[in-house]
Design a protein around this motif. Structure first.
Motif, PDB file in Angstrom:
ATOM      1  N   LYS A 144       0.886  -1.151   0.178  1.00  0.00           N
ATOM      2  CA  LYS A 144      -0.061   0.079   0.244  1.00  0.00           C
ATOM      3  C   LYS A 144       0.950   1.245  -0.094  1.00  0.00           C
ATOM      4  O   LYS A 144       0.499   2.039  -0.713  1.00  0.00           O
ATOM      5  CB  LYS A 144      -0.853   0.034   1.174  1.00  0.00           C
ATOM      6  CG  LYS A 144      -2.080  -0.819   1.268  1.00  0.00           C
ATOM      7  CD  LYS A 144      -3.031  -0.962   2.382  1.00  0.00           C
ATOM      8  CE  LYS A 144      -4.051  -1.847   2.506  1.00  0.00           C
ATOM      9  NZ  LYS A 144      -4.796  -1.932   3.575  1.00  0.00           N
ATOM     10  N   LEU A 199      -2.893   7.362  -7.841  1.00  0.00           N
ATOM     11  CA  LEU A 199      -4.063   7.217  -7.512  1.00  0.00           C
ATOM     12  C   LEU A 199      -4.970   6.452  -8.721  1.00  0.00           C
ATOM     13  O   LEU A 199      -4.616   6.479  -9.646  1.00  0.00           O
ATOM     14  CB  LEU A 199      -4.784   8.919  -7.660  1.00  0.00           C
ATOM     15  CG  LEU A 199      -4.315   9.751  -6.608  1.00  0.00           C
ATOM     16  CD1 LEU A 199      -4.855  11.214  -6.656  1.00  0.00           C
ATOM     17  CD2 LEU A 199      -4.750   9.196  -5.024  1.00  0.00           C
ATOM     18  N   CYS A 200      -6.079   5.794  -8.163  1.00  0.00           N
ATOM     19  CA  CYS A 200      -6.741   5.123  -8.987  1.00  0.00           C
ATOM     20  C   CYS A 200      -8.383   5.396  -8.574  1.00  0.00           C
ATOM     21  O   CYS A 200      -8.556   5.245  -7.379  1.00  0.00           O
ATOM     22  CB  CYS A 200      -6.519   3.301  -8.914  1.00  0.00           C
ATOM     23  SG  CYS A 200      -7.781   2.429  -9.683  1.00  0.00           S
ATOM     24  N   ARG A 201      -9.136   5.811  -9.557  1.00  0.00           N
ATOM     25  CA  ARG A 201     -10.376   6.012  -9.138  1.00  0.00           C
ATOM     26  C   ARG A 201     -11.509   4.715  -9.286  1.00  0.00           C
ATOM     27  O   ARG A 201     -12.585   4.923  -8.897  1.00  0.00           O
ATOM     28  CB  ARG A 201     -10.905   7.380  -9.960  1.00  0.00           C
ATOM     29  CG  ARG A 201     -12.165   7.928  -9.409  1.00  0.00           C
ATOM     30  CD  ARG A 201     -12.286   8.314  -7.909  1.00  0.00           C
ATOM     31  NE  ARG A 201     -13.054   9.433  -7.763  1.00  0.00           N
ATOM     32  CZ  ARG A 201     -13.438  10.088  -6.697  1.00  0.00           C
ATOM     33  NH1 ARG A 201     -12.971   9.722  -5.471  1.00  0.00           N
ATOM     34  NH2 ARG A 201     -14.227  11.074  -6.264  1.00  0.00           N
ATOM     35  N   CYS A 202     -11.011   4.095 -10.159  1.00  0.00           N
ATOM     36  CA  CYS A 202     -11.735   2.753 -10.663  1.00  0.00           C
ATOM     37  C   CYS A 202     -11.734   1.547  -9.705  1.00  0.00           C
ATOM     38  O   CYS A 202     -12.832   1.087  -9.455  1.00  0.00           O
ATOM     39  CB  CYS A 202     -11.344   2.327 -11.881  1.00  0.00           C
ATOM     40  SG  CYS A 202     -11.527   3.451 -13.289  1.00  0.00           S
ATOM     41  N   THR A 203     -10.839   1.204  -9.252  1.00  0.00           N
ATOM     42  CA  THR A 203     -10.883  -0.262  -8.803  1.00  0.00           C
ATOM     43  C   THR A 203     -10.845  -0.109  -7.121  1.00  0.00           C
ATOM     44  O   THR A 203     -11.083  -1.308  -6.586  1.00  0.00           O
ATOM     45  CB  THR A 203      -9.487  -0.796  -8.700  1.00  0.00           C
ATOM     46  OG1 THR A 203      -8.533  -0.121  -8.168  1.00  0.00           O
ATOM     47  CG2 THR A 203      -8.920  -1.044 -10.287  1.00  0.00           C
ATOM     48  N   GLY A 204     -10.597   0.717  -6.505  1.00  0.00           N
ATOM     49  CA  GLY A 204     -10.790   0.685  -4.968  1.00  0.00           C
ATOM     50  C   GLY A 204      -9.543  -0.012  -4.564  1.00  0.00           C
ATOM     51  O   GLY A 204      -9.342  -0.530  -3.312  1.00  0.00           O
ATOM     52  N   TYR A 205      -8.375  -0.189  -5.291  1.00  0.00           N
ATOM     53  CA  TYR A 205      -7.195  -0.669  -5.135  1.00  0.00           C
ATOM     54  C   TYR A 205      -6.873  -2.078  -4.426  1.00  0.00           C
ATOM     55  O   TYR A 205      -6.086  -2.796  -4.639  1.00  0.00           O
ATOM     56  CB  TYR A 205      -6.534   0.164  -3.765  1.00  0.00           C
ATOM     57  CG  TYR A 205      -6.269   1.664  -4.173  1.00  0.00           C
ATOM     58  CD1 TYR A 205      -5.436   2.194  -4.922  1.00  0.00           C
ATOM     59  CD2 TYR A 205      -7.252   2.565  -3.622  1.00  0.00           C
ATOM     60  CE1 TYR A 205      -5.199   3.506  -5.223  1.00  0.00           C
ATOM     61  CE2 TYR A 205      -7.334   3.807  -3.997  1.00  0.00           C
ATOM     62  CZ  TYR A 205      -6.206   4.473  -4.829  1.00  0.00           C
ATOM     63  OH  TYR A 205      -6.253   5.625  -5.211  1.00  0.00           O
ATOM     64  N   ILE A 206      -8.166  -2.647  -4.440  1.00  0.00           N
ATOM     65  CA  ILE A 206      -8.195  -4.166  -3.676  1.00  0.00           C
ATOM     66  C   ILE A 206      -7.648  -5.087  -4.714  1.00  0.00           C
ATOM     67  O   ILE A 206      -6.643  -5.698  -4.577  1.00  0.00           O
ATOM     68  CB  ILE A 206      -9.520  -4.644  -3.404  1.00  0.00           C
ATOM     69  CG1 ILE A 206     -10.123  -3.514  -2.351  1.00  0.00           C
ATOM     70  CG2 ILE A 206      -9.530  -6.056  -2.776  1.00  0.00           C
ATOM     71  CD1 ILE A 206     -11.418  -3.423  -1.929  1.00  0.00           C
ATOM     72  N   LYS A 207      -7.914  -4.936  -5.902  1.00  0.00           N
ATOM     73  CA  LYS A 207      -7.506  -6.028  -7.087  1.00  0.00           C
ATOM     74  C   LYS A 207      -6.084  -5.632  -7.244  1.00  0.00           C
ATOM     75  O   LYS A 207      -5.335  -6.627  -7.858  1.00  0.00           O
ATOM     76  CB  LYS A 207      -8.538  -5.993  -8.096  1.00  0.00           C
ATOM     77  CG  LYS A 207      -9.733  -6.493  -7.889  1.00  0.00           C
ATOM     78  CD  LYS A 207     -10.497  -7.344  -8.666  1.00  0.00           C
ATOM     79  CE  LYS A 207     -11.705  -7.914  -8.252  1.00  0.00           C
ATOM     80  NZ  LYS A 207     -11.939  -8.499  -6.805  1.00  0.00           N
ATOM     81  N   ILE A 259      -3.782  -4.595  -5.298  1.00  0.00           N
ATOM     82  CA  ILE A 259      -2.931  -5.006  -4.213  1.00  0.00           C
ATOM     83  C   ILE A 259      -2.816  -6.684  -4.415  1.00  0.00           C
ATOM     84  O   ILE A 259      -1.787  -7.221  -4.351  1.00  0.00           O
ATOM     85  CB  ILE A 259      -3.515  -4.761  -2.687  1.00  0.00           C
ATOM     86  CG1 ILE A 259      -3.533  -3.059  -2.669  1.00  0.00           C
ATOM     87  CG2 ILE A 259      -2.820  -5.476  -1.639  1.00  0.00           C
ATOM     88  CD1 ILE A 259      -4.111  -2.593  -1.525  1.00  0.00           C
ATOM     89  N   GLU A 260      -3.929  -7.069  -4.697  1.00  0.00           N
ATOM     90  CA  GLU A 260      -3.896  -8.713  -4.945  1.00  0.00           C
ATOM     91  C   GLU A 260      -2.940  -8.825  -6.047  1.00  0.00           C
ATOM     92  O   GLU A 260      -2.298  -9.904  -6.117  1.00  0.00           O
ATOM     93  CB  GLU A 260      -5.501  -8.996  -5.498  1.00  0.00           C
ATOM     94  CG  GLU A 260      -5.731 -10.325  -5.076  1.00  0.00           C
ATOM     95  CD  GLU A 260      -7.150 -10.426  -5.643  1.00  0.00           C
ATOM     96  OE1 GLU A 260      -7.411 -11.188  -6.674  1.00  0.00           O
ATOM     97  OE2 GLU A 260      -8.240  -9.874  -5.012  1.00  0.00           O
TER      98      GLU A 260
END
Ligand code: FES
Ligand code: FES
Lengths: 159, 776
Positions: free
Chosen positions: A127, A134-142, A144-145
């Motif tokens: 993180k 910045l990413c406005r689409c993914t919420g960062y979860i995928k 990080i995955e």
């Protein structure tokens, strides 16, 4: 006054004459035609313009082109190809970490530096490594995955 | 439920690899010979008449090729809202006017050899302004004597709706179903509060980008980052006063839209500059311009009043809405309508009264934003539900379950109102909301946490949990239309040409899956070509959660027509009746004889051997009923009562989007919407000074979440089967952005016993509210 600079871009050496106030982002996109590097803010606050200079992530929208003289610049186009994508590129595709894909090049380059230095990062380290992207689409979860998956595949992490 | 081969599988996005490799796919990734760079001069004043513009010096500057202002462009009133014609938004904007209505309004535009020259040229334009008084507070906009923002005689709606620009009154509708007063009389408790929601910018990481040029035939090509290519073509033709046939709009890959690109924001200016200069012209917004001169989520003031009986029956709902449209009215009425049409059918209540106004103010104009009015209304309604549950002593989980619409039920709102006006009667044919509530609560650990947080730890940090449920209807019934065209190639692969505009969501992939499923072929055999007004058939565009559902149905129908043609050729080849044949694994097989013929043989026969023809089809789908997607959200927060800081610790979303055609992409939609919603609830905020200037037009000062800020988010897809959708699919793009405001507000209440009725829940606001409570 224009100045001639010599540098390596994605493994090839190049000579260019640039104005002293010319931004690296513009040189990369316009003079070198490498459009994988993106403009998202121009003020160093989104990370879309991230490139690597001597393996370190740098915001090309804040970097003067003359400063890359004698240095090694890597953009997203330089780390993988259709036939031979970088494990991070492969992992981003597989995990659904690419939505619009506009933040993706910068994200992948930040992650690459992380994994090159720290093959087995914790979630917090991941993180922090992409904090400036910045990413406005993914919420960062995928995203990080994807970085975790690439870390496993690159031999850093045990499954 | 049916087993599918391709639908329901998380195949990778068809464009993911080229994107991850950094290929030149976006609007700004091409360089054209002789391309000029455009810049726009913005108004420094919130409200002023332009007495004169002197562009002499600018035009004389070497390298400047064109200067546009109100003096030299046609005055064509239109709306910048990218909606179907006749647009349900007021015609209240022109390319350049002799009046400016907000700081950041257009004054003039320049095309020059370089961006640098264009910047320099802007400074040479001399503008004489006559300052006018401005109004910023929507609650004062309709007062007698308030400055009239649209005093021009030519502003109007194309459709017969209320419009009173002389009083800054951009839209008004009210309605009542059942008998609200009677419902109030039947209530044991009446609750009433005033709520406020704030401005929000879309912050798609790709700014608005447009490149215009002329092709070999002298036609204007517009390569633009848009969600609505066909509306761009129509509206630019209108503004430039040229026939549509002179214009081709190409939508390349889009770097996020979220509604911000459902707007003809820069295409008209860029096209006009190209017309004047006969050169390619590029216009890209800066990030600052995105914050000052694009569109925002409409801020709203809302008054909610509800009645509830001791047994949990919701007897009456009244919602009064005042929407701040800002300086222009794109989407003002339709967003306002959705605070009822798409938000209130969620509730089991017979007596509903809704009164709504949208007003002009001298602030940045509102526009389409993911959630489109439902996000705003979901906040008061979600908080009121929580407060009612508490008042009658019922667990919110049970209260929500008891008072939300179920499968097979209807709401009087469906018939009374749609986004654009008249509604359609409908029954909810699919709904797994009760399961969403149960499973969400279980995975979140709702009951344990509610128990646990009854006893708060010593010290300043308190913990709480809150929930909310939400709905979002997809499409605008009887207006939205989508279409698709497909043809079969020599090797049995297909070109699928869709009007639908994938804006980064994965729509191209989902549509390819629906096509592949219908013809039993792998996704690799579907070559998707999206949205080019010269080549693909019409689609209303990517908005109103319509792509999977509506464009998906168009694709499904197209594939079915193709299937018929394939079976006809195969019947002839096999000498067997069509009825005995079925499609399987890129071949046609006879159930009787077991004989088989491959797709590649069939298409070769059709193209080269006998009765030659192109196997191809086109199909359209008109939205008849808006499919309803549901979700139940649960938030756990930590509130520091000394600093006022709120942190979301964990968040669970249980979502009913029908069949998830591509679960991974659907999850991505959920996660992205939730994080955007949380970031909006906690940190995103516009600051204006008393002159109406945006004080924080940058990512540094307008804080959207980055990776370290994210809580643990869990997404659960709880399938239902929507019989009117493709393979049971509904929509997933918007619904989940409606949860964070109410769920977090309710969780804060659970933690500290104080409710937040104004957004965002910043440290400052939380501290103030805590202080007020302490003072009581
Ligand atoms: S473009 Fe360089 S950080 Fe945003
Ligand atoms: S994928 Fe769109 S901004 Fe990250």
């Amino acid at each position: 006054m224009k100045k001639e600079i010599e540098f390596t871009i994605n493994g090839k050496s190049r000579k260019l004459t640039v104005k002293p106030n010319e931004l690296l982002l513009n040189v990369i996109r316009e003079d070198l035609g490498l459009t994988g590097t993106k403009y998202g803010c121009g003020t160093g606050e989104c990370g879309a313009c991230t490139v690597l200079i001597d393996e370190e992530p740098v915001l090309s929208c804040l970097t003067l082109a003359i400063t890359v003289d004698k240095k090694k610049v890597t953009t997203i186009e330089g780390i993988g190809t259709d036939e031979n994508p970088h494990p991070l590129q492969q992992a981003f595709v597989e995990t659904g970490a690419v939505q619009c894909g506009f933040c993706t090049p910068g994200m992948i380059l930040s992650a690459k530096t992380l994994l090159d230095k720290n093959p087995n990062p914790t979630e917090d380290e991941i993180k922090r490594a992409i904090e400036g992207n910045l990413c406005r689409c993914t919420g960062y979860i995928k995203i990080i995955e994807a970085i975790k998956l690439a870390s496993v595949r690159m031999g850093g992490r045990r499954k | 439920m049916r087993e599918f081969k391709v639908v329901g599988k998380s195949v990778p996005k068809v464009d993911a690899f080229p994107l991850a490799l950094g290929k030149p796919l976006f609007a700004d990734d091409i360089e054209l010979k002789g391309m000029l760079h455009a810049k726009i001069l913005w108004s420094p004043h919130a409200h002023a008449r332009i007495k004169n513009i002197d562009t002499g010096k600018t035009e004389a500057l070497p390298g400047v090729h064109a200067v546009l202002c109100y003096k030299n462009v046609p005055r064509v009133v239109h709306t910048s809202a990218g909606q179907s014609w006749p647009e349900p938004s007021p015609y209240d904007i022109v390319m350049f006017d002799n009046k400016v209505r907000h700081v950041g309004d257009r004054v003039a535009a320049i095309a020059a050899e370089t961006e640098e020259i264009a910047e320099k040229a802007l400074k040479l334009i001399k503008v004489e302004y006559e300052l006018l008084p401005a109004v910023f507070d929507p609650e004062q906009a309709m007062d007698e004597g308030a400055p009239v923002i649209h005093d021009e005689p030519d502003c109007k709606y194309l459709i017969p709706v209320f419009y009173d620009p002389k009083h800054n009154h951009c839209a008004h509708i009210d309605l009542e179903v059942g008998d609200f007063e009677q419902g109030m009389k039947e209530a044991d408790f009446v609750i009433e509060h005033k709520f406020k929601t704030h401005h929000e910018q879309h912050c798609s990481i790709e700014p608005h980008t447009c490149i215009c040029y002329f092709d070999h035939a002298g036609r204007l090509v517009i390569r633009t980052s848009t969600q609505v290519p066909f509306h761009v073509r129509r509206i630019v033709a209108q503004c430039l006063q040229v026939p549509e046939r002179m214009i081709r709009v190409i939508k390349p890959r889009i770097g996020g839209g979220f509604g911000g690109k459902q707007e003809v924001l820069i295409d008209d200016v860029c096209a006009m500059l190209a017309m004047r200069t006969k050169r390619p012209v590029r216009l890209v917004y800066t990030r600052e311009e995105e914050f000052t001169s694009a569109r925002v989520r409409h801020p709203m003031v809302m008054w909610a009043k509800t009645g509830v009986r001791k047994d949990g029956t919701l007897t009456a709902i009244q919602l009064r809405v005042l929407s701040n449209a800002g300086a222009y009215g794109p989407h003002a009425m339709t967003v306002m309508n959705n605070t009822c049409a798409k938000a209130l059918p969620l509730f089991h209540c017979e007596n509903i009264k809704w009164i709504a106004d949208a007003v002009y103010t001298n602030l940045i104009p509102g526009g389409a934003y993911r959630g489109y009015g439902v996000t705003q209304a979901a906040f008061p309604m979600g908080v009121m539900m929580d407060e009612m549950a508490e008042t009658i002593g019922m667990d919110p989980v049970n209260f929500w379950k008891m008072n939300t619409i179920k499968k097979g039920e209807t709401s009087p709102i469906f018939k009374a109102l749609s986004e654009t006006g008249k509604g359609v009667e409908m029954i909810v044919e699919s709904c797994s909301l009760p399961e969403c509530i149960d499973r969400g609560a279980e995975i979140f650990g709702w009951r344990e946490k509610r128990e646990r947080f009854k006893n708060q730890p010593e010290g300043p940090v308190k913990y709480g949990v809150g929930m909310s449920c939400m709905v979002q209807g997809g499409t605008v019934p009887l207006i939205d239309m989508a279409s698709a065209f497909a043809k079969m190639n020599d090797d049995g692969s297909f070109n699928l040409l869709i009007g639908a505009a994938d804006l980064g969501t994965g729509a191209d992939t989902v549509l390819a899956q629906i096509f592949a499923e219908t013809l039993d072929i792998p996704v690799e055999d579907v070559i998707v070509y999206p949205s080019d007004t010269d080549i693909t058939p019409f689609d209303k565009g990517a908005y109103a959660s319509g792509t999977t559902y509506l464009s998906g149905m168009a694709v499904l129908k197209t594939a079915e027509k193709i299937k018929e043609q394939i079976l006809n050729v195969a019947a002839d080849m096999l000498g067997e009746p069509k009825e005995d044949l079925r499609i399987e694994n890129k071949a046609v097989i006879s159930s009787k004889s077991g004989k088989r013929v491959e797709f590649s043989q069939i298409v070769k026969r059709a193209l080269y051997i006998k009765d030659q023809f192109q196997i191809a089809a086109i199909a359209s789908e008109l939205s008849r009923l808006p499919p309803q997607s549901f979700a139940a959200h649960f938030a756990e927060v930590e509130v520091d009562t000394e600093t006022g800081q709120v942190k979301v610790l964990s968040y669970v979303a249980a979502v009913d989007c029908g069949t998830a055609v591509n679960p991974k992409l659907a999850e991505g939609q959920v996660e992205g919407a939730i994080l955007n919603g949380i970031s909006y609830a906690l940190t995103e905020e516009f600051f204006f000074d008393d002159k109406g200037r945006v004080l924080n037009p940058s990512f540094g000062d307008y804080k959207i979440f980055s990776a370290p800020d994210i809580p643990k988010i869990t997404t659960i897809l709880v399938p239902s089967y929507e019989p009117t959708g493709p393979y049971g699919a509904k929509t997933v793009g918007e619904v989940n952005i409606n949860g964070p405001l109410p769920a977090i507000s309710n969780a804060i209440y659970n933690a500290v016993g104080t409710r937040l009725y104004d957004t965002p829940f910043t440290s400052e606001r939380v501290l103030n509210v805590l202080k007020e409570k302490g003072a009581d």
